[in-house]
Design a protein around this motif. Structure first.
Motif: not given
Ligand SMILES: [K+]
Ligand SMILES: [K+]
Lengths: 482, 482
Positions: A111-113, A219-220, A315-317, A432-434
């Motif tokens: 779920t980093t993105g 939160t990807g 931490t969605t991004g 895992n933010i992106g």
């Molecule tokens: K993310």
């Protein structure tokens, strides 16, 4: 070590993956994407056969898995699904080299993105669906992990579970752990359904609504659009996604409390208060910084400020604005939020609010001791004192996290990137933010990194997602002793 | 609170400052700098009178100072000397506004070395002497603080002293605390004398040798030359200063061990090993990164790498190269070192090696617990187990330090500075380093910051120098209760 059982669990995961791959295959059929359909089938069939075969071969494994083996199983699970899930991207040539395909898929499942794609919209729809779907599955995995698997395996020491103890504990929620996991899954599916419907009402088609819901609830942050959520330029969509990103960053156990009418538990929850407080303060400062500088009206400033702060905090991004062109103070707020993350028991990554709150209270507590050396003080959360062993566990986590940030900065800097790119890459992958700053800003991507760096960052995303200890423990000599 | 005694101690400090100001006044006489001479006397005479008067007025104060009052006394001491010491700069017009003069002097006494001067060499010699002398006095103050005052006042809870406990403790060194402070002062003076002589042998005149010694031994970093140590372009001078920066970053108690023949204590010292290990590793990586990129030969690469890593690690801040033009990896190493700092009981600032070592060991320890939940593990240092209360004290310090870094980043960003400038300003002031990246790089300065930011950063330098708790505790409601 019960090697047979480790293999058996991975075999189950393998044939589940095979079955799940039939979903994007179905999407490929709908959109008449032949090459993609073939690729999904080409991966699903042998994967299913190998999985089934392995399942049969390991039938004498027994059913007792030790605490010890759990760390390896969890880590290998994520690696296995990422390795398999990367194949359709690679086989269709949509992502021509396997390093990139693996990076993208690991980024999805963790779920980093973080993306290596430069033209997202150039991909077949079914592959874009699969890309976003990895987020949703990864988020589901994290919920099982935190609520069911970790306690089941006896991972009492694992920080996240421990950190949750002062809140509505897993045990209080329901005595049957698998039961509670099912309830939380239903909540996850329910919230996803609501968001999808709302996004469609706001004007998205089913495909866009689904993929963006996957990215939000996990939160990807993967979007099928090059411009991310900015592509829609819709106030309604911005508001829906802002709200659902925030909802996805909340401890899911609290939703169960709401459903069962225990509103008091929710209202008293220290972590929730701090989480919402941080969001409100960050949005306020950002809005003020943006007003008159980047946007003319207060309404616009608030709209873009709240979306971006919610996106980074949880931490969605996702992005509706390129914050690299924002005033220094607004950028600094987002930078600060990169150190926070969602609540424990949510799909959000990062250090997490509960840990930071506990550490802050410990800092204040220490000053009370300095003033009254013979006094007895203890930091409290949810009206319960925090145990020393729990605080020390959080300390261990926090320091290793900090150390990994610095190590990642150094490794990325070797590819010739600027200091800000390197440091924010560390924050964006481990948390895992992106997106981050400079090269990997909201309109940038991870394409330019050398092959070795991409493998390293894939590992960092996994380490961050699995709460650091789960993976790092495999590198201690003690783990492999005897 | 014994307000009279607090005032009395400050009055002693005031007339001591008055007497000390006669030294730069003497330097002004030698260089025939009339205006500067008058300024020093104009400050020294009324200061001396006020100090003496206050000393007489507070004669009935009693002599018992509580633990509680100690925090206030120490904080006010630094503020008093900085406020008085800034006057000569201001009165001569060398630094035309008091904010800048105060910032520069606080930067001196806290051994930070952050400067607002754009043309250092334009100042009269006596003022440059005074500027460097504030470093040396500040360094002396820190040694008394850590070794004598903190334990004397019963600051057992104060992290630094606590962190020293596993090492050769203050008590073991000598039972008479004031005696040990004197010994360490003599060591400080002795090392300073040796460095001065060596620098003169290497070609510096007495003035340059003295001022650079002040900056080195206090890990301060003020140079009377615009180009810092690069101005001399001398291999011998570079080596001498590199070695003495490293010596200044070592726990001074260890020198006492050497003198009294307890070499074993020194060789076994965990912090010293880690400190030298970090220096060696950082120098090696930087040398490799520089070779073939910035410098042609391995010798040159090693020369500039070792100087800059020693300078940042020990939080001195001298420069022989503008590392902003170095390759990314070399810059990243220096960035990482900004999170470290010297050893406890040295004049170095930062988080300090002993704390980081303890936290690292706690992180590893936590993984042992995860593997063997019923085991009993304890991180060790110098063959002694680290107590939980000590680790929690370090945790409190580390988190508040981290929080102050983020807060300072935000405050600086409001003046419109870049993210990298803001974050490295936070690192450079809280860690008492001086230079950072971007605007405040080794050839940059703090001149352009707005007035309010300069006052804020003066406070941050003080908070960092006084081990965070000493100052922050004054802002807790508990401190002022009753
Ligand atoms: K993310
Ligand atoms: K310094």
């Amino acid at each position: 070590m019960n090697k047979l059982l480790v293999l058996r669990i991975l075999s189950v995961l393998t044939w589940i993956t095979a079955i799940i791959l039939l979903i994007p295959a179905g999407v490929a059929l709908i959109y008449r994407e032949e090459a993609a359909f073939l690729a999904f089938i080409q991966v699903a069939v042998p994967t299913g056969i190998i999985g089934a075969l392995l399942f049969w071969l390991t039938r004498k494994s027994g059913i007792t898995l030790s605490n010890h083996d759990g760390f390896l199983v969890v880590t290998l699970s994520w690696i296995t699904v990422a390795a398999l899930g990367a194949l359709p991207f690679f086989l269709t040539g949509a992502i021509p080299n396997y390093t990139d395909a693996f990076f993208e898929t690991m980024s999805g499942f963790t779920t980093t993105g973080a993306t290596i794609l430069t033209d997202i919209e150039g991909l077949p729809r079914s592959l874009l669906f699969w890309r976003s779907f990895t987020h949703w599955l990864g988020g589901m995995g994290i919920i099982v992990l935190t609520v069911a698997i970790f306690p089941l395996l006896g991972f009492k020491g694992l920080q996240l579970v421990r950190a949750e103890a002062p809140g509505p504990s897993v045990d209080k929620l329901t005595h049957k752990i698998t039961h509670s996991a099912k309830i939380l899954w239903l909540l996850y599916i329910g919230l996803s359904a609501i968001e999808t419907v709302l996004l469609m009402v706001a004007g998205m088609n089913l495909f866009d609504a689904l993929t963006h819901t996957f990215g939000t609830m996990a939160t990807g942050g993967f979007s099928p659009r090059n411009a991310s959520v900015a592509a829609y330029n819709s106030v309604a969509i911005d508001i829906i996604i802002t709200v659902f990103m925030l909802l996805a960053g909340v401890n899911f156990v609290l939703y169960y409390s709401v459903i069962t009418g225990r509103f008091r538990t929710v209202l008293r929850d220290t972590e929730l208060k701090v989480y919402l407080g941080i969001f409100a303060a960050a949005t306020a400062v950002t809005t003020v910084a943006l007003h008159g500088e980047t946007y003319r009206s207060w309404g616009e400033s608030l709209r873009y400020a709240s979306f971006q702060t919610a996106s980074i905090l949880t931490t969605t991004g996702y992005a509706t604005a390129d914050y690299l062109y924002w005033p220094g103070a607004a950028m600094a707020v987002l930078f600060l939020l990169m150190f926070v993350g969602g609540c424990a028991g949510s799909t959000g990554g990062g250090i997490k609010v509960v840990r930071l709150t506990a550490l802050f209270k410990q800092g204040i507590n220490e000053m009370s001791y300095l003033l009254h050396p013979r006094g007895v003080f203890s930091p409290h959360m949810n009206r319960t004192p925090l145990k020393k062993t729990m605080l020390l566990g959080i300390t261990g986590f926090f320091f290793l996290y900090f150390l990994l940030l610095l190590l990642t900065t150094l490794v990325v800097s070797f590819s010739g990137e600027s200091l800000l790119t390197s440091f924010s890459t560390a924050l964006a992958t481990l948390g895992n933010i992106g997106p981050g700053f400079d090269t990997i800003g909201p309109t940038g991507n991870y394409a330019a990194f050398p092959r070795g760096t991409k493998w390293f960052l894939s590992a960092i995303m996994l380490i961050g997602r699995l709460e650091v200890f789960t993976v790092l423990i495999l590198f201690t000599p003690r783990y492999w002793r005897k």
